[in-house]
Motif scaffolding. Structure first.
Motif, mmCIF file in Angstrom:
data_model
loop_
_atom_site.group_PDB
_atom_site.id
_atom_site.type_symbol
_atom_site.label_atom_id
_atom_site.label_comp_id
_atom_site.label_asym_id
_atom_site.label_seq_id
_atom_site.Cartn_x
_atom_site.Cartn_y
_atom_site.Cartn_z
ATOM 1 N N THR A 1 -5.154 7.487 -1.073
ATOM 2 C CA THR A 1 -3.883 7.036 -0.504
ATOM 3 C C THR A 1 -3.830 5.545 -0.217
ATOM 4 O OG1 THR A 1 -4.563 7.373 1.807
ATOM 5 C CG2 THR A 1 -3.663 9.280 0.628
ATOM 6 N N GLY A 2 -5.002 4.894 -0.111
ATOM 7 C CA GLY A 2 -5.023 3.486 0.251
ATOM 8 C C GLY A 2 -4.825 3.222 1.725
ATOM 9 N N GLU A 3 -4.778 4.265 2.562
ATOM 10 C CA GLU A 3 -4.617 4.072 4.004
ATOM 11 C C GLU A 3 -5.904 3.493 4.591
ATOM 12 O OE1 GLU A 3 -2.027 4.530 6.280
ATOM 13 O OE2 GLU A 3 -0.834 4.635 4.443
ATOM 14 N N PRO A 4 -5.811 2.432 5.388
ATOM 15 C CA PRO A 4 -7.011 1.862 6.018
ATOM 16 C C PRO A 4 -7.626 2.836 7.023
ATOM 17 C CG PRO A 4 -5.188 0.298 6.028
ATOM 18 C CD PRO A 4 -4.609 1.620 5.643
ATOM 19 N N ILE A 5 -8.953 2.826 7.093
ATOM 20 C CA ILE A 5 -9.701 3.659 8.031
ATOM 21 C C ILE A 5 -10.378 2.745 9.036
ATOM 22 C CG2 ILE A 5 -11.517 5.387 8.305
ATOM 23 C CD1 ILE A 5 -11.129 6.097 5.336
ATOM 24 N N THR A 6 -10.150 2.968 10.327
ATOM 25 C CA THR A 6 -10.778 2.168 11.376
ATOM 26 C C THR A 6 -12.195 2.657 11.636
ATOM 27 O OG1 THR A 6 -9.918 3.609 13.113
ATOM 28 C CG2 THR A 6 -8.544 1.729 12.477
ATOM 29 N N THR A 7 -12.998 1.842 12.320
ATOM 30 C CA THR A 7 -14.381 2.238 12.586
ATOM 31 C C THR A 7 -14.446 3.479 13.468
ATOM 32 O OG1 THR A 7 -14.504 0.650 14.426
ATOM 33 C CG2 THR A 7 -15.339 -0.075 12.294
ATOM 34 N N GLU A 8 -13.491 3.618 14.394
ATOM 35 C CA GLU A 8 -13.489 4.824 15.222
ATOM 36 C C GLU A 8 -12.936 6.030 14.464
ATOM 37 O OE1 GLU A 8 -9.583 2.745 16.422
ATOM 38 O OE2 GLU A 8 -11.595 2.192 15.751
ATOM 39 N N LEU B 1 0.826 -1.201 0.000
ATOM 40 C CA LEU B 1 0.000 0.000 0.000
ATOM 41 C C LEU B 1 0.867 1.260 0.000
ATOM 42 C CD1 LEU B 1 -2.852 -1.011 2.492
ATOM 43 C CD2 LEU B 1 -2.971 -0.901 -0.009
ATOM 44 N N ARG B 2 1.959 1.234 0.749
ATOM 45 C CA ARG B 2 2.877 2.390 0.750
ATOM 46 C C ARG B 2 3.496 2.584 -0.620
ATOM 47 N NH1 ARG B 2 8.181 2.050 1.338
ATOM 48 N NH2 ARG B 2 8.092 0.087 2.536
ATOM 49 N N ALA B 3 3.970 1.493 -1.222
ATOM 50 C CA ALA B 3 4.608 1.597 -2.534
ATOM 51 C C ALA B 3 3.612 2.075 -3.590
ATOM 52 C CB ALA B 3 5.192 0.241 -2.939
ATOM 53 N N ALA B 4 2.364 1.640 -3.483
ATOM 54 C CA ALA B 4 1.348 2.085 -4.435
ATOM 55 C C ALA B 4 1.145 3.595 -4.340
ATOM 56 C CB ALA B 4 0.033 1.355 -4.172
ATOM 57 N N ARG B 5 1.107 4.115 -3.123
ATOM 58 C CA ARG B 5 0.941 5.556 -2.946
ATOM 59 C C ARG B 5 2.152 6.303 -3.509
ATOM 60 N NH1 ARG B 5 0.454 5.546 2.128
ATOM 61 N NH2 ARG B 5 2.582 6.138 2.702
ATOM 62 N N GLU B 6 3.337 5.812 -3.214
ATOM 63 C CA GLU B 6 4.551 6.495 -3.676
ATOM 64 C C GLU B 6 4.685 6.468 -5.198
ATOM 65 O OE1 GLU B 6 7.191 5.423 0.348
ATOM 66 O OE2 GLU B 6 7.527 4.337 -1.533
ATOM 67 N N ASN B 7 4.162 5.399 -5.824
ATOM 68 C CA ASN B 7 4.289 5.237 -7.275
ATOM 69 C C ASN B 7 3.020 5.623 -8.021
ATOM 70 O OD1 ASN B 7 6.974 4.179 -7.128
ATOM 71 N ND2 ASN B 7 6.126 2.205 -6.473
ATOM 72 N N HIS B 8 2.054 6.231 -7.296
ATOM 73 C CA HIS B 8 0.796 6.694 -7.897
ATOM 74 C C HIS B 8 0.058 5.550 -8.600
ATOM 75 C CE1 HIS B 8 2.261 10.689 -6.977
ATOM 76 N NE2 HIS B 8 3.375 10.417 -7.640
ATOM 77 N N ARG B 9 0.041 4.391 -7.926
ATOM 78 C CA ARG B 9 -0.633 3.210 -8.453
ATOM 79 C C ARG B 9 -1.938 2.998 -7.701
ATOM 80 N NH1 ARG B 9 1.275 -3.091 -7.668
ATOM 81 N NH2 ARG B 9 -0.183 -3.997 -9.191
ATOM 82 N N ASP B 10 -2.917 2.378 -8.340
ATOM 83 C CA ASP B 10 -4.188 2.064 -7.686
ATOM 84 C C ASP B 10 -3.912 1.156 -6.485
ATOM 85 O OD1 ASP B 10 -6.695 1.297 -6.871
ATOM 86 O OD2 ASP B 10 -7.282 0.375 -8.770
#
Length: 367
Positions: A312-319, A219-228
């Motif tokens: 960004t693909g960052e996970p979002i928690t329920t809280e 997920l980090r590499a996808a964000r850095e490389n502008h990938r889905d």
């Protein structure tokens, strides 16, 4: 194969664990900071054991945090509660642990065993008992396949320890431990499901810490490389026990109803489509339980329902769900040992009061 973790791995592992936590499991960022501090002032690295490297008679005691994720945002652990619970259980059983292990691979409980390892020098087994995160202690593959959770030790922030022993009744163990956690302020630390190395291999979901680390890196590499990020996630999951990845919905969070009660965070969230009147409704108890679009089920527990920031693909928690967030909701298949009739009886839809049968996400959302 066994390997070592250091401080540089923690951010990626926390990101991957947040995804595997299906919205719950507690904020891994807090756990990451605790482990980082322990490594900074301690051994510097943690040994992670492959389950196949365990001897049959090795003694493994999983460690974890329990409670409502909403409480954990404000009530930061002191840092030694889980070690106190481990020592209390060792003293009660009259035997020292050879290793510790997560009870769940998602959220903060991917980090608590690492914190225990950094403080004690114990290795951590690369496996867990949920393959994701669940809100209740009996909802473990350990429990499904015959390992009792009792005796369980609870540790509090003021040095309190409690031993609970309900024999083979893991549901009653959860009920009593939940009551203690509520009285400790909504959060407690535990040591439970003590077992042999042979039992770990027989009952645990294997190599989930390593999977979390790979997910976080992808997920980090996808964000850095502008990938889905969803494409990167699907590529990472291919060939694993979680090989079916489906996009359930894309849109904006337009409503969140959330309450903390009886030691859980419960509620609903509504996501509206970017391109029309369609909506997706999520129901959660710490973790997401069911996703419905247009009244039809798109994914249901124990399959994973994961909410990611769309860009960004960052996970979002329920809280962490908030009005206005742009999100993509993804469904991921669980391993086969979590879909057996015995497993679904413990953590399938009806175990959460949902009036439906389990259907695999790959059937509900075909390619």
């Amino acid at each position: 194969m066994s390997y070592t973790l250091d401080r540089g791995d923690l951010a990626d592992l926390a990101r991957g664990a947040a995804l595997l936590g299906t919205g719950g499991g507690g904020d891994p960022y807090i756990g990451r900071l605790l482990v980082d501090q322990a490594l900074r002032h301690g051994p510097g690295t943690i040994t992670v054991l492959d389950p196949d490297d365990l001897r049959d008679d090795d003694f493994v005691i999983p460690t974890a945090q329990m409670g409502a994720p909403t409480v954990m945002v404000e009530k930061i652990p002191r840092g030694d509660e889980a070690v106190a619970a481990l020592r209390a259980l060792e003293d009660h059983l009259g035997r020292r642990a050879d290793a510790t292990m997560p009870i769940e691979c998602g959220g903060i409980n991917s980090m608590i065993p690492l914190l225990v390892a950094a403080r004690t020098g114990l290795p951590v087994v690369d496996a867990d008992g949920m393959g994701r995160a669940f809100p209740e202690l009996q909802m473990e593959t350990f429990s499904v396949y015959g390992v009792p959770g009792s005796p369980l030790a609870v540790g509090g922030e003021n040095g309190e320890t409690v031993i609970i022993d309900t024999g083979a009744d893991n549901r009653r163990m959860e009920w009593l431990a939940r009551g203690i956690a509520v009285r400790l302020g909504g959060v407690a630390h535990i040591a439970e499901y003590a077992m042999s190395g042979a039992d770990v291999r027989r009952t645990a979901v294997p190599r989930t810490l390593g999977l979390g680390l790979r997910i976080g890196r992808a997920l980090r590499a996808a964000r850095e490389n502008h990938r889905d990020p969803v494409e990167a996630l699907a590529d990472t999951m291919a060939g694993t026990l979680y090989d079916k990845v489906r996009v359930l919905f894309r849109g904006k969070v337009v409503d969140v109803e959330r309450r903390t009660e009886a030691g859980f965070a419960r509620g609903h969230a509504t996501i509206a489509a970017f391109d029309g009147p369609r909506t997706l409704e999520l129901t959660f108890q710490n973790e997401h339980l069911v996703a419905r679009a247009g009244g039809e089920v798109r994914c249901v527990v124990p399959d994973l329902i994961c909410v990611l920031e769309a860009d960004t693909g960052e996970p979002i928690t329920t809280e962490g769900l908030r009005y206005g967030q742009r999100a993509v909701v993804v469904g991921i298949s669980t391993p086969d040992l979590m879909r057996s009739p015995e497993a679904l009886g413990v953590f399938g839809p009806r175990a959460f009061g949902l009036d439906m049968e389990f259907q695999p996400v790959e059937d509900l959302v075909p390619l």
